[in-house]
Design a protein around this motif. Structure first.
Motif, PDB file in Angstrom:
ATOM      1  N   ALA A  26       0.834  -1.210   0.000  1.00  0.00           N
ATOM      2  CA  ALA A  26       0.000   0.000   0.000  1.00  0.00           C
ATOM      3  C   ALA A  26       0.865   1.254   0.000  1.00  0.00           C
ATOM      4  N   ILE A  27       1.956   1.228   0.739  1.00  0.00           N
ATOM      5  CA  ILE A  27       2.875   2.364   0.749  1.00  0.00           C
ATOM      6  C   ILE A  27       3.516   2.529  -0.626  1.00  0.00           C
ATOM      7  N   ALA A  28       3.932   1.415  -1.249  1.00  0.00           N
ATOM      8  CA  ALA A  28       4.515   1.468  -2.593  1.00  0.00           C
ATOM      9  C   ALA A  28       3.513   2.015  -3.597  1.00  0.00           C
ATOM     10  N   ASP A  29       2.261   1.594  -3.494  1.00  0.00           N
ATOM     11  CA  ASP A  29       1.221   2.102  -4.398  1.00  0.00           C
ATOM     12  C   ASP A  29       1.047   3.612  -4.243  1.00  0.00           C
ATOM     13  N   ASP A  30       1.085   4.080  -2.996  1.00  0.00           N
ATOM     14  CA  ASP A  30       0.956   5.516  -2.739  1.00  0.00           C
ATOM     15  C   ASP A  30       2.113   6.290  -3.375  1.00  0.00           C
ATOM     16  N   TYR A  31       3.333   5.832  -3.163  1.00  0.00           N
ATOM     17  CA  TYR A  31       4.496   6.500  -3.754  1.00  0.00           C
ATOM     18  C   TYR A  31       4.465   6.400  -5.280  1.00  0.00           C
ATOM     19  N   TYR A  32       3.970   5.288  -5.810  1.00  0.00           N
ATOM     20  CA  TYR A  32       3.840   5.139  -7.261  1.00  0.00           C
ATOM     21  C   TYR A  32       2.934   6.247  -7.812  1.00  0.00           C
ATOM     22  N   GLN A  33       1.765   6.432  -7.205  1.00  0.00           N
ATOM     23  CA  GLN A  33       0.845   7.471  -7.671  1.00  0.00           C
ATOM     24  C   GLN A  33       1.476   8.851  -7.560  1.00  0.00           C
ATOM     25  N   ARG A  34       2.204   9.081  -6.486  1.00  0.00           N
ATOM     26  CA  ARG A  34       2.895  10.363  -6.334  1.00  0.00           C
ATOM     27  C   ARG A  34       3.940  10.548  -7.421  1.00  0.00           C
ATOM     28  N   LEU A  82      11.250   3.151   7.506  1.00  0.00           N
ATOM     29  CA  LEU A  82      10.734   3.045   6.143  1.00  0.00           C
ATOM     30  C   LEU A  82      11.760   3.593   5.159  1.00  0.00           C
ATOM     31  N   TYR A  83      12.095   2.781   4.166  1.00  0.00           N
ATOM     32  CA  TYR A  83      13.021   3.179   3.107  1.00  0.00           C
ATOM     33  C   TYR A  83      12.300   3.024   1.781  1.00  0.00           C
ATOM     34  N   VAL A  84      12.258   4.093   0.995  1.00  0.00           N
ATOM     35  CA  VAL A  84      11.546   4.097  -0.286  1.00  0.00           C
ATOM     36  C   VAL A  84      12.522   4.451  -1.402  1.00  0.00           C
ATOM     37  N   VAL A  85      12.465   3.694  -2.486  1.00  0.00           N
ATOM     38  CA  VAL A  85      13.231   3.996  -3.689  1.00  0.00           C
ATOM     39  C   VAL A  85      12.251   3.990  -4.846  1.00  0.00           C
ATOM     40  N   ALA A  86      12.294   5.037  -5.659  1.00  0.00           N
ATOM     41  CA  ALA A  86      11.451   5.106  -6.858  1.00  0.00           C
ATOM     42  C   ALA A  86      12.334   5.404  -8.049  1.00  0.00           C
ATOM     43  N   ASN A  87      11.998   4.795  -9.166  1.00  0.00           N
ATOM     44  CA  ASN A  87      12.765   4.980 -10.390  1.00  0.00           C
ATOM     45  C   ASN A  87      11.824   5.287 -11.544  1.00  0.00           C
ATOM     46  N   ALA A  88      12.263   6.158 -12.417  1.00  0.00           N
ATOM     47  CA  ALA A  88      11.563   6.429 -13.668  1.00  0.00           C
ATOM     48  C   ALA A  88      12.510   5.961 -14.772  1.00  0.00           C
ATOM     49  N   GLU A 118       3.677   4.164 -17.405  1.00  0.00           N
ATOM     50  CA  GLU A 118       2.796   5.322 -17.573  1.00  0.00           C
ATOM     51  C   GLU A 118       3.624   6.516 -18.004  1.00  0.00           C
ATOM     52  N   ASN A 119       2.974   7.447 -18.674  1.00  0.00           N
ATOM     53  CA  ASN A 119       3.631   8.698 -19.086  1.00  0.00           C
ATOM     54  C   ASN A 119       4.910   8.452 -19.889  1.00  0.00           C
ATOM     55  N   GLY A 120       4.955   7.344 -20.632  1.00  0.00           N
ATOM     56  CA  GLY A 120       6.118   7.053 -21.468  1.00  0.00           C
ATOM     57  C   GLY A 120       7.320   6.513 -20.723  1.00  0.00           C
ATOM     58  N   ARG A 121       7.133   6.104 -19.466  1.00  0.00           N
ATOM     59  CA  ARG A 121       8.234   5.570 -18.656  1.00  0.00           C
ATOM     60  C   ARG A 121       7.751   4.386 -17.823  1.00  0.00           C
ATOM     61  N   TYR A 122       8.713   3.578 -17.419  1.00  0.00           N
ATOM     62  CA  TYR A 122       8.442   2.540 -16.431  1.00  0.00           C
ATOM     63  C   TYR A 122       8.730   3.151 -15.066  1.00  0.00           C
ATOM     64  N   TYR A 123       7.755   3.121 -14.193  1.00  0.00           N
ATOM     65  CA  TYR A 123       7.941   3.589 -12.833  1.00  0.00           C
ATOM     66  C   TYR A 123       8.033   2.366 -11.936  1.00  0.00           C
ATOM     67  N   SER A 124       9.074   2.335 -11.134  1.00  0.00           N
ATOM     68  CA  SER A 124       9.301   1.244 -10.205  1.00  0.00           C
ATOM     69  C   SER A 124       9.456   1.852  -8.818  1.00  0.00           C
ATOM     70  N   VAL A 125       8.627   1.383  -7.889  1.00  0.00           N
ATOM     71  CA  VAL A 125       8.707   1.875  -6.508  1.00  0.00           C
ATOM     72  C   VAL A 125       8.913   0.676  -5.608  1.00  0.00           C
ATOM     73  N   GLN A 126       9.900   0.793  -4.709  1.00  0.00           N
ATOM     74  CA  GLN A 126      10.211  -0.251  -3.766  1.00  0.00           C
ATOM     75  C   GLN A 126      10.172   0.317  -2.368  1.00  0.00           C
ATOM     76  N   VAL A 127       9.542  -0.402  -1.469  1.00  0.00           N
ATOM     77  CA  VAL A 127       9.393   0.022  -0.086  1.00  0.00           C
ATOM     78  C   VAL A 127       9.919  -1.079   0.826  1.00  0.00           C
ATOM     79  N   TYR A 128      10.813  -0.717   1.733  1.00  0.00           N
ATOM     80  CA  TYR A 128      11.322  -1.640   2.741  1.00  0.00           C
ATOM     81  C   TYR A 128      10.898  -1.111   4.111  1.00  0.00           C
ATOM     82  N   VAL A 129      10.250  -1.943   4.889  1.00  0.00           N
ATOM     83  CA  VAL A 129       9.856  -1.589   6.241  1.00  0.00           C
ATOM     84  C   VAL A 129      10.537  -2.572   7.175  1.00  0.00           C
ATOM     85  N   GLY A 130      11.312  -2.073   8.092  1.00  0.00           N
ATOM     86  CA  GLY A 130      11.985  -2.977   9.020  1.00  0.00           C
ATOM     87  C   GLY A 130      13.042  -2.375   9.750  1.00  0.00           C
TER      88      GLY A 130
END
Length: 166
Positions: free
Chosen positions: A79-87, A110-116, A154-166
């Motif tokens: 759910a956190i990854a989905d939220d960051y993906y939409q952002r 919480l550690y979040v990494v997002a890539n376009a 989406e938007n002509g790119r691959y968006y990848s979001v990864q969330v690590y909780v621990g």
């Protein structure tokens, strides 16, 4: 985060997404997604049957990597990854060189990494994560923690979001 996860993330951060011009871009990639195909919604928006096949393949490859390290995918982390993906898709995250975003929230562990990722680089990214997975020692000490990932096109790119909780 434990030392093994740090090493795994460093491998991913430093070993991926090299631009065609030869400029290295720091980027970590991880991903968890369903390996089953059907019509259920992923992240509440895109039916799996209509998702981009390379996004699904990349998500599955990343899932294999993190499961091999001992992490467990959870609905909370997803759910956190989905939220960051939409952002990310909505332009609300500030990407370094239009490709990389990271955030660490210590109080939430919480550690979040997002890539376009540009479409012309997705095959290379998949090859890197598969190679990194093959390098993992199955007898090594396993990590603990939760992982959640979202990958889509989406938007002509691959968006990848990864969330690590621990």
């Amino acid at each position: 985060m434990r030392s093994f996860l740090n090493k795994a993330l460093v491998v991913l951060i430093t070993g991926t997404l090299i631009s065609p011009a030869g400029v290295g871009v720091a980027q970590a990639q991880s991903s968890f997604g369903s390996s089953s195909f059907g019509t259920s919604a992923v992240g509440g928006s895109t039916p799996i049957s209509t998702r981009d096949s390379k996004a699904v393949e990349f998500e599955n490859a990343l899932e294999e990597f993190f499961i091999a390290t001992g992490l467990i995918k959870t609905d909370n982390a997803k759910a956190i990854a989905d939220d960051y993906y939409q952002r990310a898709v909505n332009g609300e995250l500030e990407f370094i060189e239009d490709m990389f975003f990271t955030e660490y929230i210590e109080s939430e562990r919480l550690y979040v990494v997002a890539n376009a990722i540009p479409p012309e680089m997705i095959d290379n990214e998949m090859a890197i994560i598969k190679r990194n997975t093959s390098y993992l020692n199955p007898d090594a000490e396993k990590e603990t923690g939760e992982i959640g990932v979202r990958v889509d096109f989406e938007n002509g790119r691959y968006y990848s979001v990864q969330v690590y909780v621990g």
